[in-house]
Design a protein around this motif. Structure first.
Motif, PDB file in Angstrom:
ATOM      1  N   GLU A   1      13.274  58.495  -9.726  1.00 33.98           N
ATOM      2  CA  GLU A   1      14.391  58.932  -8.900  1.00 33.98           C
ATOM      3  C   GLU A   1      15.212  57.735  -8.422  1.00 33.98           C
ATOM      4  N   GLU A   2      14.545  56.622  -8.150  1.00 35.25           N
ATOM      5  CA  GLU A   2      15.297  55.432  -7.727  1.00 35.25           C
ATOM      6  C   GLU A   2      16.049  54.850  -8.906  1.00 35.25           C
ATOM      7  N   GLN A   3      15.453  54.951 -10.096  1.00 38.01           N
ATOM      8  CA  GLN A   3      16.167  54.466 -11.278  1.00 38.01           C
ATOM      9  C   GLN A   3      17.431  55.262 -11.500  1.00 38.01           C
ATOM     10  N   LEU A   4      17.348  56.555 -11.179  1.00 37.23           N
ATOM     11  CA  LEU A   4      18.513  57.405 -11.359  1.00 37.23           C
ATOM     12  C   LEU A   4      19.676  56.891 -10.522  1.00 37.23           C
ATOM     13  N   GLU A   5      19.391  56.411  -9.325  1.00 31.61           N
ATOM     14  CA  GLU A   5      20.464  56.013  -8.429  1.00 31.61           C
ATOM     15  C   GLU A   5      20.896  54.566  -8.619  1.00 31.61           C
ATOM     16  N   PHE A   6      20.090  53.787  -9.329  1.00 30.73           N
ATOM     17  CA  PHE A   6      20.366  52.356  -9.423  1.00 30.73           C
ATOM     18  C   PHE A   6      21.571  52.130 -10.312  1.00 30.73           C
ATOM     19  N   VAL A   7      22.538  51.356  -9.829  1.00 32.73           N
ATOM     20  CA  VAL A   7      23.771  51.140 -10.596  1.00 32.73           C
ATOM     21  C   VAL A   7      23.594  49.904 -11.458  1.00 32.73           C
ATOM     22  N   THR A   8      23.516  50.112 -12.771  1.00 37.14           N
ATOM     23  CA  THR A   8      23.335  48.984 -13.678  1.00 37.14           C
ATOM     24  C   THR A   8      24.672  48.309 -13.948  1.00 37.14           C
ATOM     25  N   ASP A   9      24.580  47.147 -14.565  1.00 35.16           N
ATOM     26  CA  ASP A   9      25.819  46.422 -14.874  1.00 35.16           C
ATOM     27  C   ASP A   9      26.659  47.175 -15.881  1.00 35.16           C
ATOM     28  N   THR A  10      25.978  47.769 -16.837  1.00 34.53           N
ATOM     29  CA  THR A  10      26.711  48.558 -17.829  1.00 34.53           C
ATOM     30  C   THR A  10      27.488  49.667 -17.142  1.00 34.53           C
ATOM     31  N   ALA A  11      26.851  50.295 -16.164  1.00 31.54           N
ATOM     32  CA  ALA A  11      27.524  51.383 -15.461  1.00 31.54           C
ATOM     33  C   ALA A  11      28.745  50.854 -14.725  1.00 31.54           C
ATOM     34  N   LYS A  12      28.608  49.681 -14.139  1.00 33.05           N
ATOM     35  CA  LYS A  12      29.761  49.127 -13.398  1.00 33.05           C
ATOM     36  C   LYS A  12      30.919  48.882 -14.343  1.00 33.05           C
ATOM     37  N   SER A  13      30.640  48.326 -15.498  1.00 29.84           N
ATOM     38  CA  SER A  13      31.764  48.018 -16.380  1.00 29.84           C
ATOM     39  C   SER A  13      32.370  49.289 -16.949  1.00 29.84           C
ATOM     40  N   LEU A  14      31.514  50.268 -17.276  1.00 33.49           N
ATOM     41  CA  LEU A  14      32.086  51.524 -17.778  1.00 33.49           C
ATOM     42  C   LEU A  14      32.898  52.211 -16.697  1.00 33.49           C
ATOM     43  N   THR A  15      32.482  52.034 -15.440  1.00 37.94           N
ATOM     44  CA  THR A  15      33.263  52.627 -14.353  1.00 37.94           C
ATOM     45  C   THR A  15      34.665  52.045 -14.315  1.00 37.94           C
ATOM     46  N   GLU A  16      34.746  50.743 -14.548  1.00 41.86           N
ATOM     47  CA  GLU A  16      36.075  50.127 -14.504  1.00 41.86           C
ATOM     48  C   GLU A  16      36.953  50.667 -15.620  1.00 41.86           C
ATOM     49  N   VAL A  17      36.353  50.802 -16.800  1.00 45.53           N
ATOM     50  CA  VAL A  17      37.133  51.359 -17.907  1.00 45.53           C
ATOM     51  C   VAL A  17      37.578  52.773 -17.569  1.00 45.53           C
ATOM     52  N   ALA A  18      36.658  53.545 -16.960  1.00 46.72           N
ATOM     53  CA  ALA A  18      37.010  54.922 -16.604  1.00 46.72           C
ATOM     54  C   ALA A  18      38.143  54.949 -15.594  1.00 46.72           C
ATOM     55  N   THR A  19      38.102  54.030 -14.643  1.00 45.66           N
ATOM     56  CA  THR A  19      39.191  53.967 -13.651  1.00 45.66           C
ATOM     57  C   THR A  19      40.512  53.687 -14.357  1.00 45.66           C
ATOM     58  N   ALA A  20      40.486  52.729 -15.264  1.00 50.29           N
ATOM     59  CA  ALA A  20      41.724  52.377 -15.962  1.00 50.29           C
ATOM     60  C   ALA A  20      42.234  53.569 -16.765  1.00 50.29           C
ATOM     61  N   VAL A  21      41.315  54.251 -17.442  1.00 46.70           N
ATOM     62  CA  VAL A  21      41.734  55.396 -18.244  1.00 46.70           C
ATOM     63  C   VAL A  21      42.311  56.487 -17.358  1.00 46.70           C
ATOM     64  N   ALA A  22      41.664  56.732 -16.219  1.00 44.50           N
ATOM     65  CA  ALA A  22      42.151  57.793 -15.334  1.00 44.50           C
ATOM     66  C   ALA A  22      43.545  57.469 -14.817  1.00 44.50           C
ATOM     67  N   ARG A  23      43.739  56.208 -14.465  1.00 47.49           N
ATOM     68  CA  ARG A  23      45.065  55.845 -13.950  1.00 47.49           C
ATOM     69  C   ARG A  23      46.116  55.965 -15.037  1.00 47.49           C
ATOM     70  N   THR A  24      45.751  55.549 -16.245  1.00 43.17           N
ATOM     71  CA  THR A  24      46.692  55.664 -17.349  1.00 43.17           C
ATOM     72  C   THR A  24      47.071  57.114 -17.579  1.00 43.17           C
ATOM     73  N   LEU A  25      46.070  57.972 -17.586  1.00 46.26           N
ATOM     74  CA  LEU A  25      46.353  59.384 -17.808  1.00 46.26           C
ATOM     75  C   LEU A  25      47.215  59.952 -16.700  1.00 46.26           C
ATOM     76  N   PHE A  26      46.965  59.495 -15.481  1.00 42.80           N
ATOM     77  CA  PHE A  26      47.755  59.982 -14.355  1.00 42.80           C
ATOM     78  C   PHE A  26      49.224  59.610 -14.526  1.00 42.80           C
ATOM     79  N   LYS A  27      49.403  58.360 -14.920  1.00 37.80           N
ATOM     80  CA  LYS A  27      50.809  57.947 -15.092  1.00 37.80           C
ATOM     81  C   LYS A  27      51.423  58.612 -16.304  1.00 37.80           C
ATOM     82  N   GLN A  28      50.640  58.777 -17.328  1.00 39.14           N
ATOM     83  CA  GLN A  28      51.130  59.406 -18.548  1.00 39.14           C
ATOM     84  C   GLN A  28      51.530  60.844 -18.274  1.00 39.14           C
ATOM     85  N   ALA A  29      50.823  61.477 -17.339  1.00 38.73           N
ATOM     86  CA  ALA A  29      51.154  62.870 -17.013  1.00 38.73           C
ATOM     87  C   ALA A  29      52.251  62.952 -15.991  1.00 38.73           C
TER      88      ALA A  29
END
Lengths: 254, 712
Positions: B470-498
């Motif tokens: 259960e603690e592993q489930l909540e632990f934020v890995t480095d991979t997760a952090k970097s994918l989060t940044e990509v997701a943020t960028a994609v979301a913002r792009t889509l927002f502006k695109q729309a």
């Protein structure tokens, strides 16, 4: 193992019984009936004794292996005793049937002598006992694998077949001897048959030490064969007669 | 007994007793009582095996086949490539069953065995440590069904410019006529190795002693040649229940509009402009059921799910000029099954929008290795398609969305073609502007593309060792952090695109906790509390008995409307991340049309299991109203009946009766022949003796004859 082993073991285990059936039993329908009834009596005795064993195992701890082995031994001894009891019961049944057959047959007297019925009944017991011992093993011998993965001997199939052969013939001889003993009111014969049967069973417990189990069982089988020969009317004189008969036949024909 | 004929001594009651006794005997055998059957002394069944199965397409059959009664071979554990001589030429007891470790599972060894297949009965692979690189896929994935065909541009077709998967050895696309199985490294492998060491090792100088340890593999496949043949054979059966010999591959795409449309109104929508944000769901491996696809597909669709959540949180209030469609395509590995189906539906007015409504496409490809461990800046590449002012705008939106984030987007060289992606299928139909995001500049960075080793470890998902699940489930890995940044960028792009308001852009942020929980659930353990909360109580896909991740291979398209576990996971995740919880009861959730404000035309209503509150044991389930829908993804070739189509995917999977494996000992031929000889001898001897005795019986048994004896 393969088809070769399947046929080999089948021939070993059932070859003599098969040849006895073809040459002595198949032509006479009455003998066939008595054979099958004998087989059935053996089957019922097995059923009842296995019921006892089954209840005993269910009532006890299944994980305790020595206890289960002891229960198996107890069950087998009970089965041996029950088989002899059923053999006696079959004798009584056949005696009663004989009177009825004698009454309705066209010839004077019963169509089958007690000796013949003894032999057929014994063979019936033997065939059924052999079938139950061997069929399961035979069906598994058809696959590509052989016994040995868990430390058993790789000669398992052959020795099973040899034991089955011995047991079939032993049942036949016991039948002859037993009925003759009952006929002559020699009750000690029944006790001896029972003891020999128990001895054969205990020898089979020595498996997989096959030298210690198969050889003594075959020795017992030869002894029983001799006893059955003598108790069914044979004698050394007859054998010499046979021999000289052949000799004289050979002389006259040549 | 008097007064009746002799035949009535035995009557019918005895026969019934016989049958009952046999039934009882069988009952004893089948119940708990250990039957001690001889088969248990002989065979050891192997239960944890994964077979290689046969797949067919318009022109080929690939995969493995065993004979119908199984293939038996003496086990040989391969120690090196030079050791291959023993099974192939030197060994005295062919055929052999070769046991390999994963480092030896290479194309050269497999090809050598394929060429000597009379001496090789089968191959068993034991996965151990990952080799440095391994990709059983082809070098040019989906080369005939993308947009770069011979007619389009000869220079770009067949990977003439860039070979996308240079490490690919094409092993998945070879055909083997012996079975190939994979074992999981556990007790069964130990049993096999023990058996081999006990019986099959060559002691110095002397030959092998029988009995030898052998293995038998059953994986007989019914289909042959190609898809057209097996579909023809499937329909040739004239009985009322036709027997299928092969099944088309397919599944369901998961689609969600930000602003949903009436799901029964198909075709063009006037004045509607949609931006499609796409990702691929599936992947494959040599052993199909072992597909993992961490970098290949999971990184992409997890990023898109996080972007969808970020975007939906921000866009509750303002309507925008363009709609956004989040599309997760299934079956893309097998010649773009999902995306070709969507394009086909759009062209034929079988989808709620059509190609004229599509404004642009943004696809997320493999996005793992944008991350480096320290504070270096990352370069995420994006690749251009047919350029246009829209594309330039899209790229501009993309570049500006990385403000404040730790990486940047870099455009690739104009001469580079698009990598294999669902976007190519849209381009094949129409020149729509769009981009593909990926972490590689030319060929793939993924060393384990479409292989079994593309797993959590490859994605650098490492957790400190002292954490509970259960603690592993909540632990934020480095991979997760970097994918989060990509997701943020994609979301913002889509927002502006729309057409969203620029001032609100920087409030859009993806949630790293969601991303890490998704990565954990999809790659490490699916049976975790978060997935259980979001899951459905009706479909027990989340009651996975093993904690293993779901299967990523697309599977066959079932006629019942059942999708596979991965599709349901993504559907319920997307529903919970982008939908709204309602107060409906369970029965209302099943039939919401009766309520005034709800409509099943626009939304779908899912009953979600919910959390267990601290003071009770019952879950608080609730109804989620969401725009997520499952859209059937089966190749149009099967609807059109064109099984040799070059346009659409024609992949099918063969059917089989059973697949199993077992080990046992085999005896020498000499012993078998000896047994047969003894048996025949016994039979003949007994026949002769019996004949002789029975003819002479009157002489032998003549003394004390009973007077009324019948003749023998």
């Amino acid at each position: 193992m393969t088809a070769a082993v399947f046929f080999g073991c089948a021939f070993i285990a059932f070859g003599p019984a098969f040849s006895l059936f073809i040459f002595t039993i198949a032509k006479d329908p009455l003998r066939v009936i008595i054979l099958i009834a004998g087989a059935f009596f053996w089957l019922v005795s097995l059923l009842l004794s296995s019921l006892v064993w089954f209840i005993a195992t269910k009532a006890t701890n299944a994980q305790d292996l020595t206890l289960q082995k002891n229960l198996l031994i107890f069950g087998s001894i009970f089965s041996v005793i029950l088989q002899e009891v059923f053999r006696f019961g079959y004798y009584r049944l056949l005696r009663k049937a004989n009177e009825g057959l004698a009454a309705i047959s066209e010839e004077d007297g019963p169509p089958l002598s007690v000796r013949e019925m003894a032999y057929v009944a014994g063979l019936g017991f033997g065939i059924m006992s052999g079938a139950f011992s061997m069929i399961n093993t035979l069906s598994d011998s058809l696959g590509p694998g052989t016994v040995g993965m868990f430390g058993d001997s790789q000669y398992y199939f052959i020795t099973s077949a040899l034991m089955t052969l011995a047991l079939t013939m032993l049942h036949t001889f016991w039948g002859v001897v037993f009925f003759e003993g009952c006929e002559r009111k020699r009750w000690w014969v029944i006790a001896v048959v029972l003891c020999v049967h128990l001895m054969v069973f205990s020898l089979s417990l020595l498996n997989p030490f096959y030298v210690g189990s198969i050889l003594p069982v075959y020795a017992i089988m030869l002894l029983m064969a001799v006893w059955a020969f003598f108790s069914s009317g044979g004698s050394l004189h007859n054998i010499t007669l046979l021999w000289t008969c052949r000799k004289s036949n050979a002389e006259t024909s040549s | 007994m008097t007064g009746r004929g002799p035949g009535t001594i035995i009557g019918f009651p005895h026969k019934r007793k016989l049958v009952t006794s046999i039934k009882l005997f069988l009952f004893f055998c089948l119940s708990d009582v250990s039957c001690n059957s001889v088969a248990q002394k002989i065979y050891v069944e192997l239960n944890n095996t994964v077979p290689c199965v046969r797949l067919l397409n318009a022109t080929h059959q690939i995969g493995c086949q065993s004979s119908i009664s199984g293939d038996t071979g003496v086990i040989h554990v391969l120690e090196s490539e030079a050791d291959l001589e023993w099974p192939l030429s030197k060994g005295p007891n062919p055929p052999y069953m070769v046991l390999l470790e994963s480092s030896l599972f290479t194309k050269s060894i497999m090809m050598k065995m394929k060429n000597a297949s009379s001496r090789v009965a089968g191959v068993v692979v034991v996965p151990k440590t990952s080799p440095p690189e391994f990709s059983p896929h082809t070098t040019c994935p989906n080369e005939n069904t993308g947009v770069y065909t011979e007619t389009y541009d000869h220079n770009l077709a067949h990977c003439n410019t860039t070979v996308w998967n240079p490490r690919g050895n094409g092993l998945s696309y070879e055909e083997f006529d012996f079975p190939v199985f994979s074992l999981k490294e556990d007790n069964e492998t130990e049993v096999i190795k023990q058996c081999y060491f006990d019986h099959n090792r060559v002691v110095n100088g002397s030959g092998l002693q029988y009995p030898l340890c052998a293995m038998q593999l059953f994986s007989h496949m019914h289909a042959v040649t190609d898809t057209a043949t097996c579909m023809r054979r499937s329909s040739m059966d004239f009985s009322t229940s036709p027997v299928m010999v092969c099944d088309p591959l397919g599944g369901y795409n998961v689609c969600a509009f930000i602003r949903p449309y009436n799901s029964t109104a198909f075709g063009h929508k006037e004045n509607e402009s949609v931006v499609i944000a796409a990702a691929r769901l599936d992947s494959k491996a040599f052993f199909l059921e072992d597909s993992t696809g961490a970098e290949g597909s999971v990184s992409g669709f997890v990023t898109l799910l996080a972007a969808a959540q970020a975007l939906c949180e921000a866009t509750q209030e303002a309507p925008r000029t363009r709609n956004i469609l989040f599309a997760f395509f299934h079956g893309e590995v097998f010649d773009y099954i999902g995306s070709s189906r969507m394009v086909y539906d759009m062209k034929n007015n079988m989808f709620v929008i059509d190609l004229d409504n599509v404004h642009s496409i943004l696809e997320i490809g493999q996005v793992k290795t944008c991350i480096s461990i320290n504070v270096w800046t990352y370069k995420c590449m994006d690749i251009r398609s047919n350029n246009n002012e829209s594309v330039t705008n899209l790229v501009k939106n993309l570049q500006s969305s990385t403000a404040g984030l730790n990486f940047s987007f870099v455009e690739t060289d104009f001469s580079q073609p698009l990598p294999p992606s669902s976007f190519q299928r849209f381009l094949r139909a129409r020149a729509i502007p769009g981009i593909v995001l990926a972490d590689h500049q030319t060929d793939f960075n993924n060393r384990y593309y479409e292989s079994f080793y593309d797993n959590a470890a490859h994605l650098n998902l490492t957790y400190p060792s002292n954490l509970s699940p259960e603690e592993q489930l909540e632990f934020v890995t480095d991979t997760a952090k970097s994918l989060t940044e990509v997701a943020t960028a994609v979301a913002r792009t889509l927002f502006k695109q729309a057409g969203g308001n620029n001032s609100q852009v920087n409030k859009i942020n993806a949630d790293p906790k969601t991303v890490t929980q998704m990565l954990y659930g999809f790659l490490v353990r699916s049976n975790n509390s978060w997935f259980q909360v979001l899951g459905s109580s009706l479909r027990c896909v989340f009651c996975l008995s093993e904690p293993n991740p779901p299967q990523y291979y697309v599977g066959v398209a079932k006629s019942s409307h059942q999708a596979n576990a991965l599709t349901y996971l993504v559907q319920y995740l997307l529903a919970n991340l982008t939908g709204t919880a309602t107060n409906l009861t369970q029965s209302q959730c099943k039939k919401p049309d009766e309520l005034p404000n709800e409509s099943t035309y626009l939304y779908s209503y899912l009953w979600v299991q919910g959390m267990v509150p601290p003071n009770s044991t019952q879950r608080e389930s609730f109804c989620v109203r969401t725009a997520v829908r499952l859209v059937k993804a089966v190749s149009p070739a099967f609807d059109l009946g064109d099984y040799v189509s070059k346009e659409y995917s024609t992949w099918t999977k063969s059917q089989w009766k059973f697949i199993k494996a077992r080990i046992f000992l085999v005896a020498s031929r000499d012993l078998e022949m000896l047994t047969l000889g003894v048996g025949v001898a016994v039979l003949f001897t007994s026949l002769l003796v019996t004949y002789f005795v029975s003819t002479k019986a009157d002489v032998l048994f003549s003394s004390v004859r009973e007077p009324n004896n019948a003749a023998y």
